[in-house]
Design a protein around this motif. Structure first.
Motif, mmCIF file in Angstrom:
data_model
loop_
_atom_site.group_PDB
_atom_site.id
_atom_site.type_symbol
_atom_site.label_atom_id
_atom_site.label_comp_id
_atom_site.label_asym_id
_atom_site.label_seq_id
_atom_site.Cartn_x
_atom_site.Cartn_y
_atom_site.Cartn_z
ATOM 1 N N MET A 268 4.525 20.252 -8.483
ATOM 2 C CA MET A 268 5.178 19.157 -8.144
ATOM 3 C C MET A 268 4.560 18.718 -6.806
ATOM 4 N N ASN A 269 4.572 17.468 -6.747
ATOM 5 C CA ASN A 269 4.053 16.775 -5.553
ATOM 6 C C ASN A 269 5.220 16.175 -4.633
ATOM 7 N N LEU A 270 5.306 16.468 -3.465
ATOM 8 C CA LEU A 270 6.342 16.151 -2.537
ATOM 9 C C LEU A 270 5.776 14.897 -1.814
ATOM 10 N N THR A 271 6.604 14.425 -1.046
ATOM 11 C CA THR A 271 6.416 13.046 -0.283
ATOM 12 C C THR A 271 5.344 13.595 0.899
ATOM 13 N N GLY B 252 16.797 14.524 7.504
ATOM 14 C CA GLY B 252 17.063 12.955 8.340
ATOM 15 C C GLY B 252 17.059 11.866 7.481
ATOM 16 N N LYS B 253 16.670 11.775 6.295
ATOM 17 C CA LYS B 253 16.440 10.558 5.619
ATOM 18 C C LYS B 253 17.624 10.549 4.322
ATOM 19 N N SER B 254 18.149 9.507 4.083
ATOM 20 C CA SER B 254 18.842 9.075 3.007
ATOM 21 C C SER B 254 17.810 8.943 1.639
ATOM 22 N N ASP B 255 18.369 9.264 0.478
ATOM 23 C CA ASP B 255 17.423 8.966 -0.630
ATOM 24 C C ASP B 255 16.738 7.472 -0.554
ATOM 25 N N ASP B 256 17.659 6.412 -0.290
ATOM 26 C CA ASP B 256 16.775 5.083 -0.105
ATOM 27 C C ASP B 256 15.949 5.182 0.904
ATOM 28 N N ASP B 257 15.795 5.850 1.956
ATOM 29 C CA ASP B 257 15.188 5.916 3.311
ATOM 30 C C ASP B 257 13.620 6.370 2.651
ATOM 31 N N ILE B 258 13.957 7.677 1.752
ATOM 32 C CA ILE B 258 12.674 8.161 1.205
ATOM 33 C C ILE B 258 11.985 7.109 0.347
ATOM 34 N N ARG B 259 12.497 6.566 -0.538
ATOM 35 C CA ARG B 259 12.030 5.602 -1.610
ATOM 36 C C ARG B 259 11.483 4.313 -0.613
ATOM 37 N N ALA B 260 11.779 4.093 0.398
ATOM 38 C CA ALA B 260 11.539 2.902 1.218
ATOM 39 C C ALA B 260 10.033 3.423 1.871
ATOM 40 N N TYR B 261 10.105 4.738 2.341
ATOM 41 C CA TYR B 261 8.659 5.324 2.813
ATOM 42 C C TYR B 261 7.436 5.204 1.646
ATOM 43 N N TRP B 262 7.851 5.514 0.432
ATOM 44 C CA TRP B 262 7.174 5.487 -0.692
ATOM 45 C C TRP B 262 6.608 4.117 -0.923
ATOM 46 N N THR C 109 -3.497 3.862 -2.736
ATOM 47 C CA THR C 109 -4.802 4.812 -2.048
ATOM 48 C C THR C 109 -5.357 4.157 -0.870
ATOM 49 N N ILE C 110 -6.050 5.052 -0.336
ATOM 50 C CA ILE C 110 -6.696 4.635 0.862
ATOM 51 C C ILE C 110 -8.068 3.530 0.508
ATOM 52 N N ASP C 111 -8.322 3.454 -0.786
ATOM 53 C CA ASP C 111 -9.274 2.412 -1.206
ATOM 54 C C ASP C 111 -8.663 1.394 -1.666
ATOM 55 N N GLY C 112 -7.240 1.472 -1.634
ATOM 56 C CA GLY C 112 -6.613 0.115 -1.921
ATOM 57 C C GLY C 112 -6.017 0.202 -3.558
ATOM 58 N N LYS C 113 -6.249 1.077 -4.324
ATOM 59 C CA LYS C 113 -5.908 1.253 -5.661
ATOM 60 C C LYS C 113 -4.439 1.515 -5.895
ATOM 61 N N PRO C 114 -3.686 1.180 -6.969
ATOM 62 C CA PRO C 114 -2.518 1.238 -7.154
ATOM 63 C C PRO C 114 -2.231 2.620 -7.327
ATOM 64 N N THR C 115 -0.969 3.429 -7.334
ATOM 65 C CA THR C 115 -0.638 4.857 -7.389
ATOM 66 C C THR C 115 0.298 4.954 -8.454
ATOM 67 N N GLY C 116 1.148 3.602 -8.546
ATOM 68 C CA GLY C 116 2.151 3.788 -9.675
ATOM 69 C C GLY C 116 3.422 4.321 -9.332
ATOM 70 N N ILE C 117 3.702 4.592 -8.021
ATOM 71 C CA ILE C 117 4.669 5.340 -7.450
ATOM 72 C C ILE C 117 6.017 4.182 -7.623
#
Length: 180
Positions: free
Chosen positions: A54-57, A153-163, A170-178
């Motif tokens: 499982m990959n966490l934020t 310290g975050k709501s579920d909406d805050d976490i998704r906004a962070y995503w 990626t750091i190379d500008g490729k999409p991650t599909g998140i």
């Protein structure tokens, strides 16, 4: 000397389960190679040729972007205690995200964590061990509570906004599909 095996045997699984940390390596066809440390209770060996984790934020989301391009992945564990050993598993992986049909079934393998972004399902085609003679001794103290404090310290909406802000490329500008 390095030794290679077609699957995870009982001794390999015990070694993996005894480690507090592992590293994931991935790369797309172009761009940077990513190596990332992982911890917490986030990995399961489900069979001689299958590992899920499982990959966490986090501040980046390189593995997700790489897997959309090339589905190869390497996981590595190092012993920092008495027995010098490095163990790597090589294979192909698929990404399962929170909205995917098999998310609930896969997520049951792990403690519930509100910041879970993806689960990676690795099909192992090679296990390699090597000596680890140059790996230093280090003493495990405890898990960090930093991730949990951040999540608390975050709501579920805050976490998704962070995503959406930090994890969509990626750091190379490729999409991650998140999924935001």
């Amino acid at each position: 000397m390095a030794k290679q095996f077609p699957q995870i045997d009982v001794a390999h699984q015990k070694f993996i389960e005894d480690q507090h940390m592992f590293f994931v390596g991935s790369a797309g066809t172009e761009g940077r190679v990513n190596i990332s440390p992982k911890g917490m209770d986030s990995l399961r060996v489900l069979g001689p040729n299958r590992i899920v984790w499982m990959n966490l934020t986090g501040s980046g989301n390189e593995t997700a972007g790489h897997l959309l391009d090339v589905n190869r992945m390497t996981l590595m564990w190092c012993s920092f205690t008495t027995r010098p050993l490095i163990l790597r598993t090589y294979g192909t992986a698929r990404m399962v995200q929170t909205g995917d049909e098999d998310w609930a079934e896969m997520a049951q393998q792990f403690p519930d964590h509100r910041s879970a972004r993806q689960i990676y399902d690795l099909t192992v085609d090679l296990v390699q061990t090597s000596c680890g003679y140059a790996v230093p001794f280090m003493e495990y103290q405890s898990e960090r509570d930093t991730m949990q404090k951040w999540v608390d310290g975050k709501s579920d909406d805050d976490i998704r906004a962070y995503w959406v802000e930090k994890n969509q490329h990626t750091i190379d500008g490729k999409p991650t599909g998140i999924l935001g």
